[in-house]
Design an enzyme around this catalytic site. Structure first.
Site, PDB file in Angstrom:
ATOM      1  CE  LYS A 129       7.688  95.784  -0.708  1.00  0.00           C
ATOM      2  NZ  LYS A 129       8.002  97.233  -0.656  1.00  0.00           N
ATOM      3  CB  SER A 169      11.262  97.353   1.625  1.00  0.00           C
ATOM      4  OG  SER A 169      10.190  97.954   0.919  1.00  0.00           O
ATOM      5  CB  SER A 225      10.675 100.640  -0.651  1.00  0.00           C
ATOM      6  OG  SER A 225      11.237 100.612   0.643  1.00  0.00           O
TER       7      SER A 225
END
Lengths: 498, 494
Positions: free
Chosen positions: B79, B160, B184
């Protein structure tokens, strides 16, 4: 009670002073990063990723900084909070990489304490006075902007960014510039005794925010102004003098004092407005979520307490009570930790050199240090810190006097040579033949000559003018080039004059 | 031979160790999938060479007879919130575009040390603020999933960690890192039919992760199944002296202790999560989950988490408050974007830089956070929210006196179409309603796939555990996984 008053056109005004002193914690590393903290390093050479607030960087408290702040709190008899917390103070400035300063607003490390300022008649402090200390908290320093390196640009030096500061907040207990000056000096002395701050105001290791208000004696507190970052005792006092008069004039002209932040201008000795309360930042304090509450355990606190040195007030009491020194000498010797250390080494060496208890030689050592050494060093442009004469050499000199090898007056001459050459006193005395003459034969011969040459005075003395004895002593000493043992001279003269 | 890219962490690692295929073959296969999936926009940066270099090292170590790490030969997606040395790290923002850190986050370093390789940096909601990936400066990720019946509407991969969820679901990587502040990891996992766990707050170091809300942010793995999550979490977790909130505890061998036999365990069903208007299919999958856990031997008990309703409002005070301060460092002074209009002073440079560098959602949360911390509002908002947070933690503590784990839906709906919630931030925030309470309490929580809804979209079930009881969460997750028999995957259209 301070009798310091501003004489206004409409009567007397009293000034009320509180100080927030920022003291840089003596530590090799910063409060939340491992970066070094030495003064005067190349710009931006002591900056870690944390100090530069790179993305994802996190603070980790430096144990040594916390320890020093706790020890400082103990030195002013303050409450040590076993549970404290760090808060973020948010504002934008180019010298503040994180966009917030990590400080302690809600739960400071150190709570209520106090500090004693000593009576000083000459300065208008008639008696000892206790000044309250509200709290000590630890926080990060900011970096430094440099506006003089380029015509159109400002540069940022982050060496100071993240350095640990203690903010020591007094109660509004001071009533004159002299009291404020004494408070800063005393606080500085304590910090230096403890070793938690070097107290170097020129290098910015210690600076004060000065809160001043005026009121009619006995009235409620007036509105205060805060003058930021004042960096010497003299400037603190000037700030107060100027602010008090300015506020009185303002009030007497029908105006009001605005609560605001001001700046001191050392060039003119005056203060000017920096920003008013309306422009004040909203710092949006909140607990720093990157840090857990700071919890101190008993063993940490015990270690802090055990590592505290004897502090100036206790030391002064001991010098007077146990060593028999005068209050004045004790005050002079304890005012600075270096002086006290030097004195104590001298005392130990002197006692051992003369084989006597310390209490028996303390007065001799104290008098010599204060009267002889300080004067001689001063004359030669030195101070104690860089004295060419070590405490051991001083003790050797005092032993020469104590054993009667040289006279007190000759010792001053030897001391000057020691300062000039760095040589040992025994060597100087031997080399220059300064040993005291105790041989009564030589002294008797000199006395005989003097009495013969001053038959008239001998007559007068014998006729009852005993004050002339001193004249005969002086003449004998002069004839012996100061090297005669005064005791022997006295005995011989007394015998011969009958 | 099966397609290597269908395999998960355990199968790949074991295959490499056994010599069924080389780590290089694995890396090449996934590199190829990544390169062919540009339409999904899951990656901001791809790093095929890094994946190959890590694979070659594993192959060489294996040839030399050296011991191999827990993730040896497994290429993963990172990420783009984790700082990676020398590789652009943006948090999907314009303000950090082009930023190449000189340091490696603790979690990513631990993964490399365990033998994993990096396929690239995964897209996300800007500064991890969002539930749909639409706030990324680099364009939104598109879910590999589509509704059944020929509907080609682009769906949200969740957020996210939407790049992570999309990439794992589409077999661009066998696993990916995620971070979870209010859901997330769990919400995007649920939207894309994969598993993901947010461990107890403090298990994974936050050092080197671009901060959103420090008291909530936790890293965790996203993978195909519970076992893979357990293996990868073992490589991510561990005490880090550089993070003051990191837990100084040993990392358990979760994967070795996995056990789907839940006899003697109690599963709590929080009645407050049965909210009005919750999708019937979500409720149905929850009931399925209850039945599966009973089947695994667990006793099901009703529990109450009375302050659930207050969790979302409290979260949307605490998280933006911390974010408003955490993001103050992006000011154009030292790194990242600087917008210096002609003749601008310092304040004007800040304003221009931050206006240009932050997207609308990030600006909204900074303003929200600044407001709730302001003089005069602090007590009414922040102080109250922290009290609510304490009450929520107490709710859980009391509930865990009656049960060992809690079962709930992960999200109130299945994946929505991109653009659907974009104009209504509150509707978007509601996506976090089931995930936020565990975040506020710092508890371990995971999402596992439960099945498909009538539109053919995945639904997730959430398991919340006691602090530090990742094992209990993983075990319950495994019991569901074994009974749900979820094997659906998106049809390749990209």
């Amino acid at each position: 009670m301070s009798n310091y008053r501003i004489q206004g056109a409409t009567g007397e005004w009293e000034v009320v002073i509180g100080l927030e002193v920022h003291a840089q914690v003596t530590s090799n590393a910063k409060l939340f990063s491992g970066a070094a903290t030495a003064f005067g390093a190349e710009p931006n050479s002591q900056v870690s990723l944390i100090d530069a607030a790179m993305p994802g960087m996190l603070p980790v408290p430096n144990r040594e900084c916390i320890r020093q702040a706790v020890r400082t709190g103990m030195a002013i008899d303050a409450q040590i909070n076993k549970w404290s917390r760090f808060d973020r103070k948010n504002y934008f400035y180019a010298d503040l990489p994180q966009g917030y300063q990590i400080s302690q607003l809600y739960h400071p490390l150190v709570g209520e304490g106090s500090l004693l300022i000593d009576a000083d008649e000459k300065a208008g402090i008639p008696e000892d006075k206790v000044i309250g200390v509200e709290r000590i908290h630890v926080e990060q320093d900011a970096g430094k902007l440099m506006h003089d390196q380029h015509p159109a640009k400002s540069y940022v030096d982050l060496n100071r960014s993240g350095v640990a500061l203690m903010e020591i907040v007094s109660r509004p207990d001071m009533r004159s510039p002299a009291e404020a000056g004494a408070y800063v000096r005393k606080l500085r002395a304590i910090l230096r005794y403890v070793g938690s701050c070097d107290g170097n105001m020129e290098e910015g290791s210690m600076r004060a925010d000065v809160n001043v208000s005026v009121r009619r004696p006995g009235d409620e507190f007036g509105t205060r102004t805060e003058t930021k970052n004042v960096n010497s005792v003299r400037f603190v006092m000037q700030t107060i003098e100027h602010e008090a008069v300015r506020q009185v004039e303002l009030l007497e002209a029908g105006g009001t004092v605005v609560q605001e932040t001001r700046l001191f201008d050392p060039g003119t000795g005056t203060t000017r407005s920096m920003r008013s309360k309306e422009d004040a930042h909203d710092y949006r304090y909140f607990p720093d979520p990157d840090l857990l509450p700071l919890e101190l355990d008993d063993s940490f606190i015990d270690e802090c307490r055990a590592s505290l040195p004897e502090l100036p007030d206790a030391k002064r009491k001991r010098y007077i009570g146990d060593l028999g020194l005068s209050a004045y000498n004790a005050a002079v010797l304890t005012a600075e930790v270096e002086t006290a250390r030097w004195f104590e080494t001298l005392l130990a060496e002197t006692a051992s050199a003369q084989g006597k208890p310390e209490a028996d030689v303390a007065k001799q050592a104290a008098n010599w240090l204060i009267s002889d050494l300080f004067g001689a060093l001063n004359k030669a442009g030195h101070d104690l810190e860089n004295s060419p004469v070590s405490a051991a050499a001083g003790a050797e000199l005092l032993a020469l006097v104590g054993k009667g090898t040289i006279s007190g007056s000759i010792s001053k001459q030897v001391l000057e040579t020691m300062i000039a050459t760095g040589d040992a006193p025994t060597l100087i005395v031997d080399r220059e033949g300064l040993k005291q003459e105790s041989d009564s034969g030589a002294i008797e011969a000199a006395v005989d000559t003097i009495l013969a040459n001053n038959a008239d005075k001998v007559e007068q003395y014998r006729g009852g003018k005993e004050a002339l004895f001193g004249f005969f002593v002086g003449q004998t000493m002069k004839a012996m080039q100061g090297k005669a043992n005064p005791q022997v001279v006295n005995e011989v003269l007394k015998a011969k004059l009958g | 031979m099966t397609d290597i890219t269908e395999l998960g962490v355990k199968a790949l690692r074991d295959g490499v160790a056994d010599g069924a295929f080389s780590a290089r073959e694995v890396a090449e296969a996934f590199n190829a999938n990544v390169a062919a999936a540009a339409d999904l926009n899951a990656f901001i940066v791809t790093t095929p060479d890094a994946a190959l270099a890590a694979a070659d090292k594993v192959d060489a170590d294996r040839a030399a007879g050296k011991p191999l790490g827990k993730m040896a030969g497994v290429p993963i997606g990172m990420k783009d919130l984790f700082a990676t040395r020398g590789v652009q790290t943006t948090a999907a923002s314009h303000i950090l575009e082009g930023f190449r850190p000189e340091y490696e986050s603790t979690v990513s370093q631990k993964l490399w040390d365990a033998g994993a390789g990096m396929l690239g940096k995964l897209n996300l909601d800007q500064f991890a603020m969002g539930s749909s990936n639409e706030t990324s400066h680099f364009g939104n990720v598109i879910s590999p999933w589509r509704r059944a019946g020929g509907d080609t509407a682009a769906l949200a991969p969740g957020g996210s960690s939407g790049g992570s969820s999309a990439a794992v679901a589409a077999r661009l990587c066998p696993a990916a890192t995620g971070t979870d502040t209010g859901g997330s990891i769990r919400q995007p996992a649920a939207f894309t039919g994969i598993s993901g766990i947010k461990p107890t707050y403090g298990r994974c170091s936050r050092w080197g992760i671009v901060a959103f809300a420090s008291s909530l942010d936790q890293a965790g793995p996203m993978a195909h199944d519970v076992t893979d999550c357990a293996i990868m979490l073992e490589s991510m977790a561990g005490f880090d002296p550089k993070d003051s909130t990191s837990l100084d505890l040993p990392v358990p061998d979760w994967s070795a202790a996995l056990n789907a036999d839940l006899r003697g365990k109690k599963v709590g069903i929080p009645r407050e999560y049965r909210m009005d208007g919750t999708d019937a299919e979500i409720l149905k999958s929850w009931d399925d989950g209850i039945a599966w856990l009973k089947d695994a031997g667990a006793e099901v008990v009703d529990i109450s988490l009375p302050h659930t309703k207050a969790a979302l409002p409290a979260y949307y005070i605490v998280a933006p408050a911390e974010a408003s301060s955490n993001l103050a460092r992006y000011d154009g002074v030292r790194y990242g974007l600087r917008d210096l209009p002609q003749g601008a002073n310092l304040q004007e440079m800040y304003a221009a830089t931050r206006a240009a560098g932050f997207g609308a959602e990030v600006r909204r949360r900074i303003l929200l956070g600044t407001y709730v911390l302001s003089a005069g509002f602090y007590d009414a908002y922040y102080t109250q929210a922290m009290k609510v947070r304490a009450l929520i933690a107490r709710d859980f503590a009391q509930a865990f006196e009656q049960c060992d784990v809690i079962l709930a839906p992960t999200t109130p709906t299945a994946a929505f179409a991109l653009g659907e919630n974009q104009d209504d931030p509150l509707a978007m925030y509601l996506n976090d309603v089931f995930s936020v309470p565990a975040s506020l309490a710092g508890l371990p929580a995971m999402s596992v796939p439960a099945g498909l809804n009538s539109q053919g979209l995945p639904l997730g079930l959430q398991i919340i555990g006691r602090a530090l009881d990742e094992q209990g969460v993983l075990n319950a997750g495994l019991a569901i996984e074994q009974r749900a028999g979820f094997s659906a995957k998106p049809d390749k259209w990209w």
